[in-house]
Design a protein around this motif. Structure first.
Motif, mmCIF file in Angstrom:
data_model
loop_
_atom_site.group_PDB
_atom_site.id
_atom_site.type_symbol
_atom_site.label_atom_id
_atom_site.label_comp_id
_atom_site.label_asym_id
_atom_site.label_seq_id
_atom_site.Cartn_x
_atom_site.Cartn_y
_atom_site.Cartn_z
ATOM 1 N N UNK A 30 57.017 -37.587 -13.954
ATOM 2 C CA UNK A 30 57.028 -36.342 -13.183
ATOM 3 C C UNK A 30 58.351 -35.600 -13.349
ATOM 4 N N UNK A 31 59.449 -36.344 -13.477
ATOM 5 C CA UNK A 31 60.733 -35.689 -13.729
ATOM 6 C C UNK A 31 60.689 -34.948 -15.057
ATOM 7 N N UNK A 32 60.064 -35.574 -16.070
ATOM 8 C CA UNK A 32 59.928 -34.918 -17.370
ATOM 9 C C UNK A 32 59.049 -33.680 -17.272
ATOM 10 N N UNK A 33 58.138 -33.673 -16.289
ATOM 11 C CA UNK A 33 57.263 -32.520 -16.088
ATOM 12 C C UNK A 33 57.943 -31.407 -15.299
ATOM 13 N N UNK A 34 59.153 -31.674 -14.807
ATOM 14 C CA UNK A 34 59.888 -30.674 -14.053
ATOM 15 C C UNK A 34 59.895 -30.894 -12.556
ATOM 16 N N UNK A 35 59.237 -31.957 -12.103
ATOM 17 C CA UNK A 35 59.207 -32.263 -10.675
ATOM 18 C C UNK A 35 60.410 -33.155 -10.371
ATOM 19 N N UNK A 36 61.557 -32.532 -10.360
ATOM 20 C CA UNK A 36 62.812 -33.260 -10.166
ATOM 21 C C UNK A 36 63.199 -33.266 -8.690
ATOM 22 N N UNK A 37 63.943 -34.293 -8.296
ATOM 23 C CA UNK A 37 64.299 -34.476 -6.896
ATOM 24 C C UNK A 37 65.772 -34.177 -6.617
ATOM 25 N N UNK A 38 66.457 -33.633 -7.591
ATOM 26 C CA UNK A 38 67.867 -33.284 -7.415
ATOM 27 C C UNK A 38 68.178 -32.049 -8.274
ATOM 28 N N UNK A 39 69.438 -31.660 -8.284
ATOM 29 C CA UNK A 39 69.831 -30.533 -9.120
ATOM 30 C C UNK A 39 69.393 -29.191 -8.539
ATOM 31 N N UNK A 40 69.239 -28.206 -9.411
ATOM 32 C CA UNK A 40 68.960 -26.842 -8.982
ATOM 33 C C UNK A 40 67.657 -26.717 -8.202
ATOM 34 N N UNK A 41 66.652 -27.453 -8.623
ATOM 35 C CA UNK A 41 65.357 -27.362 -7.923
ATOM 36 C C UNK A 41 65.510 -27.761 -6.461
ATOM 37 N N UNK A 42 66.297 -28.774 -6.215
ATOM 38 C CA UNK A 42 66.529 -29.226 -4.849
ATOM 39 C C UNK A 42 67.384 -28.233 -4.068
ATOM 40 N N UNK A 43 68.506 -27.826 -4.643
ATOM 41 C CA UNK A 43 69.434 -26.961 -3.903
ATOM 42 C C UNK A 43 68.831 -25.582 -3.632
ATOM 43 N N UNK A 44 67.999 -25.088 -4.524
ATOM 44 C CA UNK A 44 67.397 -23.769 -4.335
ATOM 45 C C UNK A 44 66.386 -23.760 -3.191
ATOM 46 N N UNK A 45 65.652 -24.846 -3.031
ATOM 47 C CA UNK A 45 64.565 -24.866 -2.056
ATOM 48 C C UNK A 45 64.946 -25.478 -0.711
ATOM 49 N N UNK A 46 66.051 -26.203 -0.663
ATOM 50 C CA UNK A 46 66.384 -26.912 0.570
ATOM 51 C C UNK A 46 67.766 -26.544 1.115
ATOM 52 N N UNK A 47 68.216 -25.348 0.800
ATOM 53 C CA UNK A 47 69.551 -24.940 1.219
ATOM 54 C C UNK A 47 69.784 -25.095 2.723
ATOM 55 N N UNK A 48 68.880 -24.642 3.602
ATOM 56 C CA UNK A 48 69.134 -24.800 5.043
ATOM 57 C C UNK A 48 69.260 -26.260 5.465
ATOM 58 N N UNK A 49 68.454 -27.141 4.858
ATOM 59 C CA UNK A 49 68.502 -28.558 5.202
ATOM 60 C C UNK A 49 69.776 -29.221 4.660
ATOM 61 N N UNK A 50 70.203 -28.774 3.498
ATOM 62 C CA UNK A 50 71.444 -29.297 2.920
ATOM 63 C C UNK A 50 72.623 -28.927 3.808
ATOM 64 N N UNK A 51 72.641 -27.681 4.264
ATOM 65 C CA UNK A 51 73.747 -27.218 5.102
ATOM 66 C C UNK A 51 73.759 -27.923 6.456
#
Length: 280
Positions: A30-51
């Protein structure tokens, strides 16, 4: 001809000659398919939770001890939606179904995003042994029914404010009245419903039918979090069947049992590139 091309040629020959194909898929696919759990995909979609919570990735954040159910489900609604509902079938999964569609095949996967079914694999040929993001269960497993969560997840996301959902959207078990959870194998309360056992029986029947037959075990991105589900069984079955070949795609852990090295074709190259090469 370089080593990569030699391995591609060997793998294509094994696939062409195989009567049976058993695919084993882990998080690396799934990571090879683009379903990654870190990096830009994570930071772009979870910014409020990260903060708010200091999250660093989607895997570790899945174990965060939220103070309230309202906070927990605001996070999980976004997690589920991003990985289960907002992404369609990805190319590598679509290529895999094309690659093996003329064979007798089965899939066992520890992934929980239903990418195989989205790509066109019949549900009866797929065993998602660790659960499915698309379902909820009683948190304590008081009964063995699962509940589709798509419409609820949509409502949760639409009404999330300050990383919380309204209290009236918090799911409750219809049997015991307790809290609910995502249907993921992460503790001793994981619910295996009737459909799970049917898939388990079909998997066992496939294994039994393919004993001693010309088979290729195709292992994609399986690490050592749960090696007893796919990795070690594939090694053992390869060892015990003189007509078996193990094709392992794994960037970080291509190594295998010494006893099966002469029957294993390992790739550390990018998975999409390798699968595309298999099809050419």
């Amino acid at each position: 001809m370089d080593n990569y091309q030699k391995r591609i040629k060997m793998a294509k020959k094994a696939i062409a000659k195989a009567e049976y194909i058993l695919i084993g898929a882990g998080a690396g696919l799934s990571a090879a398919a683009g379903i990654t759990y870190s990096g830009n995909r994570f930071t772009e979609h979870f910014k409020p939770f990260i903060e708010k919570y200091g999250f660093t990735d989607l895997y570790s954040s899945s174990f965060y001890p939220f103070d309230t159910e309202e906070e927990k489900w605001a996070y999980w609604a976004k997690h589920i939606s991003l990985n289960r509902y907002e992404i369609g079938a990805t190319k590598i999964y679509e290529d895999l179904v094309q690659l093996i569609q003329d064979k007798k095949y089965f899939v066992i996967s520890t992934n929980v995003e239903s990418q195989f079914e989205k790509a066109g694999f019949p549900s009866e040929n797929v065993f998602q042994i660790q659960g499915d993001y698309g379902y909820l269960q009683c948190e304590k497993g008081c009964h063995d029914k699962l509940y589709d969560n798509e419409s609820l997840v949509t409502d949760m996301i639409e009404k999330t404010s300050d990383c919380k959902i309204p209290s009236n959207l918090v799911p409750r078990c219809p049997v015991c009245g307790g809290t609910m959870d995502v249907n993921l194998r992460k503790n001793g309360y994981f619910v295996q419903d009737e459909s799970w056992y049917e898939s388990d029986n079909r998997y066992k029947a496939f294994l039994q039918e393919s004993i001693g037959k010309r088979i290729v075990y195709m292992e994609f991105g399986v690490g050592f979090n749960t090696p007893g589900i796919i990795r070690y069984p594939f090694e053992r079955m390869t060892y015990h069947n003189e007509m078996a070949t193990l094709i392992r795609l794994n960037r970080d852990h291509p190594e295998g049992f010494e006893e099966t090295q002469d029957k294993t074709i390992a790739f550390t190259e990018e998975m999409q590139e390798v699968v595309t090469s298999f099809m050419q």
